[in-house]
Design an enzyme around this catalytic site. Structure first.
Site, PDB file in Angstrom:
ATOM      1  CD  GLU B  60      33.477 -28.961  53.534  1.00 20.58           C
ATOM      2  OE1 GLU B  60      32.431 -28.272  53.473  1.00 20.58           O
ATOM      3  OE2 GLU B  60      34.369 -28.770  54.386  1.00 20.58           O
ATOM      4  CG  HIS B 129      37.525 -33.963  63.294  1.00 23.40           C
ATOM      5  ND1 HIS B 129      36.307 -33.396  63.557  1.00 23.40           N
ATOM      6  CD2 HIS B 129      38.336 -32.930  62.956  1.00 23.40           C
ATOM      7  CE1 HIS B 129      36.392 -32.076  63.398  1.00 23.40           C
ATOM      8  NE2 HIS B 129      37.608 -31.780  63.030  1.00 23.40           N
TER       9      HIS B 129
HETATM   10  C1  LIG Z   1      31.829 -28.951  56.832  1.00 25.41           C
HETATM   11  C2  LIG Z   1      33.086 -28.711  57.548  1.00 25.41           C
HETATM   12  N1  LIG Z   1      34.197 -28.454  56.833  1.00 25.41           N
HETATM   13  C3  LIG Z   1      35.365 -28.231  57.469  1.00 25.41           C
HETATM   14  C4  LIG Z   1      35.436 -28.282  58.826  1.00 25.41           C
HETATM   15  C5  LIG Z   1      36.754 -28.019  59.533  1.00 25.41           C
HETATM   16  N2  LIG Z   1      36.641 -26.715  60.189  1.00 25.41           N
HETATM   17  C6  LIG Z   1      36.246 -26.644  61.475  1.00 25.41           C
HETATM   18  S1  LIG Z   1      35.984 -25.080  61.939  1.00 25.41           S
HETATM   19  C7  LIG Z   1      36.420 -24.464  60.450  1.00 25.41           C
HETATM   20  C8  LIG Z   1      36.357 -22.990  60.226  1.00 25.41           C
HETATM   21  C9  LIG Z   1      35.031 -22.455  60.632  1.00 25.41           C
HETATM   22  O1  LIG Z   1      34.967 -21.083  60.412  1.00 25.41           O
HETATM   23  P1  LIG Z   1      33.714 -20.236  60.834  1.00 25.41           P
HETATM   24  O2  LIG Z   1      32.471 -20.842  60.279  1.00 25.41           O
HETATM   25  O3  LIG Z   1      34.009 -18.837  60.449  1.00 25.41           O
HETATM   26  O4  LIG Z   1      33.637 -20.386  62.400  1.00 25.41           O
HETATM   27  P2  LIG Z   1      34.762 -19.976  63.466  1.00 25.41           P
HETATM   28  O5  LIG Z   1      35.703 -21.130  63.565  1.00 25.41           O
HETATM   29  O6  LIG Z   1      35.423 -18.758  62.965  1.00 25.41           O
HETATM   30  O7  LIG Z   1      34.019 -19.782  64.726  1.00 25.41           O
HETATM   31  C10 LIG Z   1      36.769 -25.507  59.585  1.00 25.41           C
HETATM   32  C11 LIG Z   1      37.226 -25.306  58.200  1.00 25.41           C
HETATM   33  C12 LIG Z   1      34.259 -28.583  59.535  1.00 25.41           C
HETATM   34  N3  LIG Z   1      34.252 -28.680  60.873  1.00 25.41           N
HETATM   35  N4  LIG Z   1      33.106 -28.780  58.875  1.00 25.41           N
END
Ligand SMILES: Cc1ncc(C[n+]2csc(CCOP(=O)(O)OP(=O)(O)O)c2C)c(N)n1
Lengths: 356, 320
Positions: B60, B129
């Site tokens: 972000e 959220h």
């Molecule tokens: C700071 C932040 N930005 C965006 C989100 C929305 N979001 C939730 S999970 C995710 C992807 C996370 O990917 P990763 O860190 O690889 O974990 P995974 O879901 O693959 O376990 C996003 C973009 C969030 N929860 N927190």
């Protein structure tokens, strides 16, 4: 003028259990039977929990839920090497870690059902609440490790996160601090290759995530994240090193998210079915079963018994979860601050008894 | 005219503006192939290519910071932050730089960027959220804060935001994304930033609301003779529209889903007190959420102001 090479690095990948369940005994000694059985039981429980969570969500009895299908080895293999005083900072996709550490199963369901009483961590467990803001808990783990070092407590602190989290500034700042201060912290990245719709190539131009550790001055290793023995071996080594003052380690568990990102996602929009199928064959639970079968550790009765026990545990937990009375409105107020502000006190009266 | 929901209306505004002006570039997590987690940017990458609709890493601060650099260079970036709660991680960039570059460079550089993000409660989502912290952003000079209340206002306001020379935070009430359909002109139109809209005329009370609370107000007030003001832009806000109405009605109720202390309702109430107190017949009341952490799904309905809360406040001011 001269140009010389100041440093070169290797990035290692560790894998000891192949897809057929053959163990490479030149790399590690076979784990003892009791440990293998525990790993198996925790992985089955994780799988059954996950299956049930998905079906409860579809029935409208649970809110948005992130599945761990395919990631059980990375979670169980590492968490099983932890000890009671160690501290754990999970992200949001670590049900298998919670279950391995003995987190109350009904509470885990309760949390995903939208009731934060589910995150009232039992007093004898040092596990932080689920962290939804991706990667932002990494510095907290580093801080806990700094505190443990200050107090001379021989523990290890573990932070779990995904590949997406490694793009956040908090990841960089946390790892950098841990390296500079040589803290007893282990960073476990479950590289499940997708952060919602962004593949790992969209997170980093580096060939591995493990190599990022090099820039912070400590060891990084990639392990086969679907190989519970490799994960366990790497975790145990890293934990021992941390506990004995050797500083941080970064472990990249190369694995795959077989499900949608969450129950609110449709992975079919961005991900090819053949990629998923290729990973289904590498299912970490099947792989462990194949090994156990070869070692005569898996009879039909034992397998059925483990599954039945897990189903029973999960059934009981669902019942307990659904028997909890709904949270009272007071709960909104009780935990925002240690003490109600005067305005909160008035607001609480209003919501419980109507306006004064 | 087409009946569109808010997701479709925002998508249309983005598409038309990108067609009109090749400086408009969209960036954010999952905005490309996936079309955004709420499908707001659906189809844009197919239409405009991956260089103009950029799937970024999960960063972000980098999304916001690079948008600032792009804007200073002459583009018009539209950064999508997946939920308002995840903009907190980019506050340093947004506040310390986006909001100040015009001032710091004495006008040599400006930052014509839009940060779009879903906000607000009512969707039973995980933590962070459903944040409704618009007041933070209104306190920071140099940023405009815009909150549409439905498909029609979303399209017109976003088009204006995309043409604005300063950073605009465009907060999209998630609860409304698919709740309301409205006639939305296919042709481009703008609604001026900084101007409120009176959506119902009446004589007895002025009700000021924005975002998803407007829908709840309209559903709750029955046949009270009320001026209902949809604020639309919080910074700068249309004080004159509110004061003109209060001069007529003598009563004011402000409804927002953010918590009460330091909420934007306080600014409106203070403005009425400063500039309109002699026209008042009753105290100005605020209907707001309690001063607590936004809860998860199970207590969400106890957090959000309800129709009963709104009615009660109106009854109370009407007693004077
Ligand atoms: C700071 C932040 N930005 C965006 C989100 C929305 N979001 C939730 S999970 C995710 C992807 C996370 O990917 P990763 O860190 O690889 O974990 P995974 O879901 O693959 O376990 C996003 C973009 C969030 N929860 N927190």
């Amino acid at each position: 003028m001269s140009e010389e090479v100041l440093a070169t690095f290797d990035v290692k990948h560790l894998s000891v259990l192949d897809v057929e369940g053959n163990l490479d005994r030149t790399q590690i000694a076979p784990p003892d039977d009791a440990l293998v059985r525990r790993m198996y039981e925790c992985m089955v429980l994780s799988r059954v929990f996950d299956e049930r969570a998905l079906s409860l969500q579809r029935e409208g009895r649970l809110g948005t839920y992130p599945s761990i299908l395919g990631q059980e080895a990375a979670q169980v293999g590492s968490a099983i090497a932890l000890e009671q005083p160690d501290w754990v900072f999970p992200a949001f996709r670590e049900s298998g870690v919670h279950l391995t550490l003995g987190y109350p199963v009904d509470q885990l369901f309760q949390y995903w059902g939208g009731d934060e009483r589910g995150m009232r961590i039992p007093d004898n467990m040092n596990i932080f609440p689920v962290c939804v803001a991706v990667g932002t808990h990494i510095p907290h783990a580093v801080g806990a490790a700094l505190a443990a070092k200050y107090r001379k407590d021989p523990i290890v602190v573990v932070a779990y996160f995904g590949d997406g989290a490694t793009s956040k500034g908090d990841f960089h700042e946390g790892l950098n601090m841990a390296g500079v201060l040589q803290l007893p912290v282990v960073f476990i990245c479950q590289n499940n290759q997708w952060a919602i719709s962004i593949p790992v190539k969209g997170q980093t131009a580096a060939a591995t995530i493990a190599q990022k550790a090099i820039g912070y001055g400590f060891d990084g290793i990639q392990v086969d994240g679907n190989d519970v023995f490799a994960v366990h071996h790497a975790a145990q080594r890293a934990f021992e090193k941390a506990r004995s003052g050797g500083g941080p380690t970064f472990i990249e568990c190369l694995t795959y998210r077989l499900s949608d990102h969450t129950t609110a996602d449709d992975a079919g929009r961005y991900r090819r079915a053949d990629e998923v199928e290729a990973w289904r064959v590498k299912d970490p639970l099947l792989r462990l079963e194949r090994y156990m079968a070869k070692e005569d550790l898996l009879t039909d009765e034992y397998r059925a018994e483990v599954r039945n026990r897990a189903v029973q545990t999960v059934d009981d937990a669902v019942r307990v979860m659904e028997e909890h009375p709904p949270p009272a409105v007071e709960d909104l107020f009780t935990h925002t601050l240690a003490q109600l502000t005067p305005r909160q006190a008035r607001q609480l009266k209003e919501v419980t008894h109507g306006p004064a | 005219m087409a009946q569109l929901n808010m997701v479709q209306a925002i998508n249309l505004a983005l598409r038309q503006e990108m067609e009109r002006d090749d400086r408009v570039v969209v960036l954010g997590e999952d905005v490309g192939v996936d079309g955004g987690v709420f499908r707001v940017t659906e189809g844009l990458q197919e239409r405009f290519g991956a260089e103009r609709v950029i799937d970024t890493p999960l960063s972000e601060s980098a999304i916001t910071g690079t948008a600032i650099g792009m804007a200073a260079y002459g583009l018009r970036p539209v950064a999508e932050i997946q939920f308002l709660g995840f903009l907190y991680g980019a506050m340093e960039q947004f506040f310390s730089h986006g909001a100040r570059i015009r001032a710091r460079s004495r006008g040599r550089f400006n930052v014509p960027m839009v940060v779009r993000t879903p906000y607000g409660a009512g969707i039973k989502a995980p933590e962070l959220h459903e944040e409704s912290t618009e007041a933070f952003f209104c306190h920071m000079p140099g940023i405009k804060v815009v909150i549409p209340s439905g498909p029609y206002t979303a399209k017109g306001l976003l088009t204006s935001a995309l043409r604005d020379p300063d950073p605009v935070l465009f907060l999209e009430p998630t609860r409304l994304y698919r709740l309301i359909r409205e006639e939305v002109p296919e042709d481009e139109y703008t609604l001026p930033l900084g101007q409120a809209r009176t959506v119902r005329q009446g004589n007895d009370v002025t009700i000021v609301a924005w975002g998803s609370m407007l829908e709840r107000v309209l559903k709750s007030i029955g046949d009270v003779s009320a001026d209902v003001i949809d604020l639309l832009t919080l910074n700068p806000f249309d004080a004159e529209a509110i004061l003109a109405s209060v001069r007529k009605t003598g009563r004011a109720v402000i409804v927002h889903e953010a918590l009460k202390t330091g909420g934007f309702g306080a600014e409106i109430a203070a403005t009425i007190a400063e500039e309109g107190i002699l026209h008042l017949r009753a105290p100005v009341l605020r209907v707001a959420a309690p001063d607590v952490t936004m809860p998860l799904a199970k207590l969400e309905d106890s957090y959000l102001p309800t129709a009963a809360h709104i009615k009660k406040a109106i009854d109370e001011v009407m007693r004077y």
